[in-house]
Design an enzyme around this catalytic site. Structure first.
Site, PDB file in Angstrom:
ATOM      1  CE  LYS A  54      36.398  14.779  44.678  1.00  0.00           C
ATOM      2  NZ  LYS A  54      36.782  14.161  43.316  1.00  0.00           N
TER       3      LYS A  54
ATOM      4  NE  ARG B  52      35.639   9.074  46.117  1.00  0.00           N
ATOM      5  CZ  ARG B  52      37.126   9.285  46.242  1.00  0.00           C
ATOM      6  NH1 ARG B  52      37.762   8.819  47.216  1.00  0.00           N
ATOM      7  NH2 ARG B  52      37.581  10.258  45.308  1.00  0.00           N
TER       8      ARG B  52
ATOM      9  NE  ARG C  85      45.082  15.404  38.021  1.00  0.00           N
ATOM     10  CZ  ARG C  85      44.226  15.549  38.675  1.00  0.00           C
ATOM     11  NH1 ARG C  85      43.976  14.468  39.814  1.00  0.00           N
ATOM     12  NH2 ARG C  85      43.015  16.219  38.858  1.00  0.00           N
TER      13      ARG C  85
ATOM     14  NE  ARG D 174      49.237   9.492  38.699  1.00  0.00           N
ATOM     15  CZ  ARG D 174      48.300   9.982  39.349  1.00  0.00           C
ATOM     16  NH1 ARG D 174      48.858  11.060  40.211  1.00  0.00           N
ATOM     17  NH2 ARG D 174      47.314   9.497  39.681  1.00  0.00           N
TER      18      ARG D 174
ATOM     19  NE  ARG E 225      42.119   6.161  39.703  1.00  0.00           N
ATOM     20  CZ  ARG E 225      43.311   6.800  39.284  1.00  0.00           C
ATOM     21  NH1 ARG E 225      43.258   8.109  39.065  1.00  0.00           N
ATOM     22  NH2 ARG E 225      44.339   6.277  38.949  1.00  0.00           N
TER      23      ARG E 225
HETATM   24  P1  AMP Z   1      41.468   9.640  45.644  1.00  0.00           P
HETATM   25  O1  AMP Z   1      42.732  10.458  45.685  1.00  0.00           O
HETATM   26  O2  AMP Z   1      40.368  10.694  46.302  1.00  0.00           O
HETATM   27  O3  AMP Z   1      41.001   9.025  44.265  1.00  0.00           O
HETATM   28  O4  AMP Z   1      41.480   8.318  46.778  1.00  0.00           O
HETATM   29  C1  AMP Z   1      42.514   7.596  46.368  1.00  0.00           C
HETATM   30  C2  AMP Z   1      42.095   6.206  47.017  1.00  0.00           C
HETATM   31  O5  AMP Z   1      41.946   6.157  48.504  1.00  0.00           O
HETATM   32  C3  AMP Z   1      40.867   5.689  46.261  1.00  0.00           C
HETATM   33  O6  AMP Z   1      41.139   5.073  45.130  1.00  0.00           O
HETATM   34  C4  AMP Z   1      40.331   4.793  47.516  1.00  0.00           C
HETATM   35  O7  AMP Z   1      41.031   3.488  47.357  1.00  0.00           O
HETATM   36  C5  AMP Z   1      40.858   5.436  48.738  1.00  0.00           C
HETATM   37  N1  AMP Z   1      39.660   6.382  49.381  1.00  0.00           N
HETATM   38  C6  AMP Z   1      39.911   7.612  49.173  1.00  0.00           C
HETATM   39  N2  AMP Z   1      38.711   8.237  49.948  1.00  0.00           N
HETATM   40  C7  AMP Z   1      37.798   7.082  50.175  1.00  0.00           C
HETATM   41  C8  AMP Z   1      36.575   7.022  50.680  1.00  0.00           C
HETATM   42  N3  AMP Z   1      35.826   8.053  51.175  1.00  0.00           N
HETATM   43  N4  AMP Z   1      35.990   5.730  50.972  1.00  0.00           N
HETATM   44  C9  AMP Z   1      36.800   4.635  50.538  1.00  0.00           C
HETATM   45  N5  AMP Z   1      38.059   4.780  50.080  1.00  0.00           N
HETATM   46  C10 AMP Z   1      38.457   5.986  49.966  1.00  0.00           C
END
Ligand code: AMP
Length: 192
Positions: free
Chosen positions: A15, A90, A129, A135, A146
């Site tokens: 994405k 989400r 990754r 990491r 996750r």
């Molecule tokens: P990502 O890089 O998209 O995996 O986002 C990293 C972290 O940010 C996630 O694990 C959530 O803790 C938080 N996060 C990102 N987008 C959202 C969302 N739409 N709703 C809630 N938490 C979010």
């Protein structure tokens, strides 16, 4: 008419990569809530302090906070021509709030791209990754957790499908192949 785009899909589906390319090609802003939260944590802001515990635990940040963050971001002038939102919505409350926010500005979503990738493949990509980026905290268990917490609810997919704005994208192809299809979908949407 602005081109207002959402990308849905599991972590590891590409994405972010596609969001950046769409932004560069079409000149609309790429908005990634995960990146915004990471930046807030790195800068040590008040928002960063609030979201850090949720992120560290691999959980979603509460809806009310995330919705406020997106509301403020979409009010910025660089979104006038459109945006590509990645990582939001989400949850159903987030999707409904997004419609409200856009409706207040007399806008509506143009298209929702649903990046489809089997979860096993997505997990493999994330593991690779994690190794490449050193990491060490990203163990298979952490990545699996996750994946489960970040899974897009079926109701959210149905919400957009029922509106006729959902387009499935097979994400298990090269970056260029996915991008070519994405561009053609967006060109069709822009012409409507
Ligand atoms: P990502 O890089 O998209 O995996 O986002 C990293 C972290 O940010 C996630 O694990 C959530 O803790 C938080 N996060 C990102 N987008 C959202 C969302 N739409 N709703 C809630 N938490 C979010």
């Amino acid at each position: 008419m602005p081109l207002d785009v959402v990308i849905l899909g599991p972590p590891g589906a590409g994405k972010g990569t596609q969001g950046q390319r769409i932004s560069a090609e079409l000149g609309i802003s790429h908005i990634n809530t995960g990146d915004m939260y990471r930046a807030a944590v790195a800068e040590g802001t008040e928002l960063g302090a609030k979201v850090k515990p949720f992120m560290d635990a691999g959980n979603l940040v509460p809806d009310d906070l995330t919705i406020e963050v997106v509301r403020d971001r979409l009010a910025q002038p660089d979104t006038a021509e459109g945006f590509v939102l990645d990582g939001f919505p989400r949850t159903m409350p987030q999707a409904e709030a997004l419609d409200t926010i856009l409706g207040e500005a007399d806008r509506e979503l143009s298209v929702v791209l649903d990046f489809q990738l089997p979860e096993e493949l997505a997990e493999q990509r994330l593991l690779k990754r994690a190794v490449q980026q050193g990491r060490k905290d990203d163990t298979p268990d952490v990545i699996h957790h996750r994946m489960e917490t970040m899974r897009i609810p079926d109701a959210l997919i149905e919400y957009y499908r029922a509106r006729g704005i959902l387009v499935g994208i097979h994400a298990d192809r090269t970056i260029d192949e996915v991008f070519a299809e994405v561009l053609s979908v967006l060109q069709t949407a822009a012409a409507r």
